[in-house]
Design a protein around this motif. Sequence first.
Motif, mmCIF file in Angstrom:
data_model
loop_
_atom_site.group_PDB
_atom_site.id
_atom_site.type_symbol
_atom_site.label_atom_id
_atom_site.label_comp_id
_atom_site.label_asym_id
_atom_site.label_seq_id
_atom_site.Cartn_x
_atom_site.Cartn_y
_atom_site.Cartn_z
ATOM 1 N N ILE A 398 0.842 -1.202 0.000
ATOM 2 C CA ILE A 398 0.000 0.000 0.000
ATOM 3 C C ILE A 398 0.875 1.249 0.000
ATOM 4 O O ILE A 398 0.582 2.236 -0.697
ATOM 5 N N ALA A 399 1.961 1.218 0.777
ATOM 6 C CA ALA A 399 2.876 2.365 0.801
ATOM 7 C C ALA A 399 3.490 2.609 -0.573
ATOM 8 O O ALA A 399 3.525 3.754 -1.057
ATOM 9 N N VAL A 400 3.955 1.533 -1.219
ATOM 10 C CA VAL A 400 4.555 1.681 -2.553
ATOM 11 C C VAL A 400 3.509 2.152 -3.554
ATOM 12 O O VAL A 400 3.797 2.958 -4.452
ATOM 13 N N GLN A 401 2.298 1.665 -3.416
ATOM 14 C CA GLN A 401 1.198 2.140 -4.264
ATOM 15 C C GLN A 401 1.062 3.658 -4.160
ATOM 16 O O GLN A 401 0.900 4.353 -5.176
ATOM 17 N N GLN A 402 1.185 4.179 -2.950
ATOM 18 C CA GLN A 402 1.099 5.624 -2.743
ATOM 19 C C GLN A 402 2.344 6.347 -3.255
ATOM 20 O O GLN A 402 2.241 7.439 -3.837
ATOM 21 N N PHE A 403 3.510 5.765 -3.048
ATOM 22 C CA PHE A 403 4.748 6.373 -3.569
ATOM 23 C C PHE A 403 4.661 6.527 -5.086
ATOM 24 O O PHE A 403 5.061 7.554 -5.652
ATOM 25 N N TRP A 404 4.137 5.484 -5.752
ATOM 26 C CA TRP A 404 4.074 5.518 -7.207
ATOM 27 C C TRP A 404 2.924 6.393 -7.703
ATOM 28 O O TRP A 404 3.013 7.004 -8.772
ATOM 29 N N LYS A 405 1.875 6.479 -6.916
ATOM 30 C CA LYS A 405 0.772 7.390 -7.272
ATOM 31 C C LYS A 405 1.279 8.829 -7.320
ATOM 32 O O LYS A 405 0.842 9.636 -8.159
ATOM 33 N N ALA A 406 2.244 9.155 -6.440
ATOM 34 C CA ALA A 406 2.790 10.509 -6.372
ATOM 35 C C ALA A 406 3.547 10.905 -7.631
ATOM 36 O O ALA A 406 3.763 12.096 -7.885
ATOM 37 N N ILE A 407 3.956 9.903 -8.448
ATOM 38 C CA ILE A 407 4.628 10.228 -9.714
ATOM 39 C C ILE A 407 3.730 9.908 -10.912
ATOM 40 O O ILE A 407 4.191 9.857 -12.053
ATOM 41 N N GLY A 408 2.443 9.654 -10.631
ATOM 42 C CA GLY A 408 1.488 9.464 -11.715
ATOM 43 C C GLY A 408 1.302 8.040 -12.190
ATOM 44 O O GLY A 408 0.857 7.817 -13.323
ATOM 45 N N VAL A 409 1.627 7.067 -11.338
ATOM 46 C CA VAL A 409 1.467 5.656 -11.705
ATOM 47 C C VAL A 409 0.277 5.077 -10.944
ATOM 48 O O VAL A 409 0.173 5.223 -9.729
ATOM 49 N N ASN A 410 -0.628 4.434 -11.676
ATOM 50 C CA ASN A 410 -1.783 3.789 -11.052
ATOM 51 C C ASN A 410 -1.460 2.320 -10.787
ATOM 52 O O ASN A 410 -1.103 1.576 -11.703
ATOM 53 N N VAL A 411 -1.592 1.892 -9.527
ATOM 54 C CA VAL A 411 -1.188 0.545 -9.129
ATOM 55 C C VAL A 411 -2.376 -0.241 -8.602
ATOM 56 O O VAL A 411 -3.133 0.229 -7.762
ATOM 57 N N THR A 412 -2.515 -1.466 -9.103
ATOM 58 C CA THR A 412 -3.481 -2.427 -8.570
ATOM 59 C C THR A 412 -2.713 -3.436 -7.723
ATOM 60 O O THR A 412 -1.645 -3.908 -8.126
ATOM 61 N N LEU A 413 -3.245 -3.761 -6.557
ATOM 62 C CA LEU A 413 -2.580 -4.717 -5.667
ATOM 63 C C LEU A 413 -3.246 -6.085 -5.754
ATOM 64 O O LEU A 413 -4.471 -6.183 -5.666
ATOM 65 N N ASN A 414 -2.434 -7.120 -5.912
ATOM 66 C CA ASN A 414 -2.930 -8.504 -5.948
ATOM 67 C C ASN A 414 -2.269 -9.314 -4.849
ATOM 68 O O ASN A 414 -1.032 -9.396 -4.786
ATOM 69 N N ASN A 415 -3.088 -9.933 -4.011
ATOM 70 C CA ASN A 415 -2.602 -10.717 -2.886
ATOM 71 C C ASN A 415 -2.851 -12.202 -3.138
ATOM 72 O O ASN A 415 -3.949 -12.597 -3.531
ATOM 73 N N TYR A 416 -1.808 -13.042 -2.908
ATOM 74 C CA TYR A 416 -1.947 -14.485 -3.084
ATOM 75 C C TYR A 416 -1.324 -15.207 -1.899
ATOM 76 O O TYR A 416 -0.387 -14.700 -1.261
ATOM 77 N N GLU A 417 -1.805 -16.400 -1.613
ATOM 78 C CA GLU A 417 -1.140 -17.247 -0.635
ATOM 79 C C GLU A 417 0.264 -17.566 -1.144
ATOM 80 O O GLU A 417 0.539 -17.531 -2.340
ATOM 81 N N TRP A 418 1.157 -17.878 -0.202
ATOM 82 C CA TRP A 418 2.576 -18.057 -0.514
ATOM 83 C C TRP A 418 2.824 -19.012 -1.676
ATOM 84 O O TRP A 418 3.566 -18.694 -2.611
ATOM 85 N N LYS A 419 2.224 -20.185 -1.656
ATOM 86 C CA LYS A 419 2.486 -21.175 -2.702
ATOM 87 C C LYS A 419 2.082 -20.655 -4.072
ATOM 88 O O LYS A 419 2.812 -20.828 -5.053
ATOM 89 N N VAL A 420 0.934 -19.982 -4.145
ATOM 90 C CA VAL A 420 0.472 -19.427 -5.419
ATOM 91 C C VAL A 420 1.394 -18.295 -5.857
ATOM 92 O O VAL A 420 1.757 -18.177 -7.044
ATOM 93 N N HIS A 421 1.775 -17.459 -4.908
ATOM 94 C CA HIS A 421 2.694 -16.347 -5.189
ATOM 95 C C HIS A 421 3.985 -16.865 -5.821
ATOM 96 O O HIS A 421 4.426 -16.358 -6.871
ATOM 97 N N ILE A 422 4.581 -17.896 -5.216
ATOM 98 C CA ILE A 422 5.833 -18.442 -5.733
ATOM 99 C C ILE A 422 5.623 -19.100 -7.098
ATOM 100 O O ILE A 422 6.448 -18.946 -8.012
ATOM 101 N N ASP A 423 4.546 -19.838 -7.244
ATOM 102 C CA ASP A 423 4.266 -20.472 -8.537
ATOM 103 C C ASP A 423 4.133 -19.423 -9.641
ATOM 104 O O ASP A 423 4.637 -19.606 -10.759
ATOM 105 N N ARG A 424 3.462 -18.331 -9.346
ATOM 106 C CA ARG A 424 3.295 -17.260 -10.342
ATOM 107 C C ARG A 424 4.643 -16.605 -10.666
ATOM 108 O O ARG A 424 4.926 -16.289 -11.827
#
Length: 534
Positions: A398-424
């Motif tokens: 969320i913090a990085v989302q805000q840091f990047w919003k300050a320079i004009g970047v729109n960020v979507t956050l996606n949350n996954y369980e650890w195993k899915v995160h690593i597989d992706r």
Amino acid sequence: MTKLFTTTALVAALALPTYAAQPAEGEKLAEDQSLSFWILDAIKSADPQLTSSRTDSDMIRQLFEGLMNEDETGAMIPGVAESHEISEDGLTYTFHLRDAKWSNGDPVTAGDFVYAWQRAVNPETASEYAWFMELMNIVNATAIVNGEKAPEELGAKAVDDKTLEVTLTKPTPYFLKTLSHSTTYPTPQKVIEEHGEAWTRAGNMVGNGAYVLKSHDLGVEAVLVKNDQYWDAENTIIDEVKFVTVNDQNTGLTRTLAGEIDWMNQLPAGQFPRLKEEHGDSVVAPPWACSYAYIFNLSDKGPEELKDLRVRQALSYAVDRDIIVDKILQGGQEPAYFWTHWAIEGFEAPEIEMAGWTQQERLEKAKALLAEAGYGPDNPLELTIQYNTSEDHKKLAIAVQQFWKAIGVNVTLNNYEWKVHIDRLNNQDFEVARYAWCGDYNEASTFLDYFRTDGYNQGKWSNAEYDKLLAEAATSENPAELYKQAEQILIGDMALAPAYHYSQPQYIEPSLRGAPLDNVMMSWYAKDMYRVAE
């Protein structure tokens, strides 16, 4: 980098001191010698050759033992190998095994190591850490991993049951440091052949470590009990170890402070100052050899926008690392402008230009770079950040989302369980991803090799000069300058946005002794711990 074994032409058999739990004078042992340890994510695999997780490795280290262990400072000490010799040319290591047994009473032999190492490099095993065996520079490892040679051609052979001979392609100063890693642990061939994938289940598993697996309720609790067949069982004091899975750190902390968990080694972000004040010496934050970053997907599957260096630079510049460590984490972490953890033995930090700028200067440069790349109010950059389930990872995303919003970047956050995160990550199915790398051994190459073209390298960044520097460093007596140059290339091309270098804010129940707080690797062995009577 240790030079102990490379300063003489021929090293005679070296028997180094072992390390076991030793209560101090005047300490009285508690009747209860159990240890409950908090983990965030369920154990993905208890198979030494299949795991890629730090959490898994912490449990596997109790169930199995390799040729070498680490003491409380991280120095290498004998495990199954009670001594070893190194040839004059530095290419042949001969290990002499002690009288050790598997938990079923069978002897641990050199052939068990050969089997396990061949299994690690065999493409049919599909080990995520097969590359680690290549990193060790064992003869034919790369050709076997690539399917060009048979596993039996690996440069590891059993001279006899008590003698293991390992042949390297080139002198490798850090080789001994790799031998406490779980991928190099022996595994029992006949048990694996009998049970197949089910061999790691409680009741089936046979190990050679100080503990055996009594039960495992996946995602809830794994219970390990003392292995009476372990060669040093008489000096093992802790008799039961529980790995307790609590996916929410705040809930984990509540259970820890309530006495249900003895050791929580990753306190929730922002809690360290208060807990230190309330609990004193039970709350500590030693440096830990891990670095946290946002990895960019530069593979063919990654977004075209990230192929532009200016975009990657802008994203990295915009991350306010001081806010991350001082306002969010508050646990002794250090801002990161390069990849390798600052506390790694022998590492010399590179000079990174952006580290000398103010955050306001970074923001201005970031905005200018995005504008140059064609992005602005009428054409905003759209990106997705992926992270694995954790309240802390969420706060940072969320913090990085805000840091990047300050320079004009729109960020979507996606949350996954650890195993899915690593597989992706492994499938390059992401745009930007939260990632942390914890060193596999105490030398800078354990971080830098991640980004080799043929390294783990989930973002698929590639640079020939970087690869060349690491190849040279692998045999250099003094590789620090080469590592420094590699870091400068890595950050110059902004393969990642480094965020912070870890400390390990943790709560340790006051009666517990032996946590390795002076080991930057934080490799711990329950056999070296004990509890005192209050």
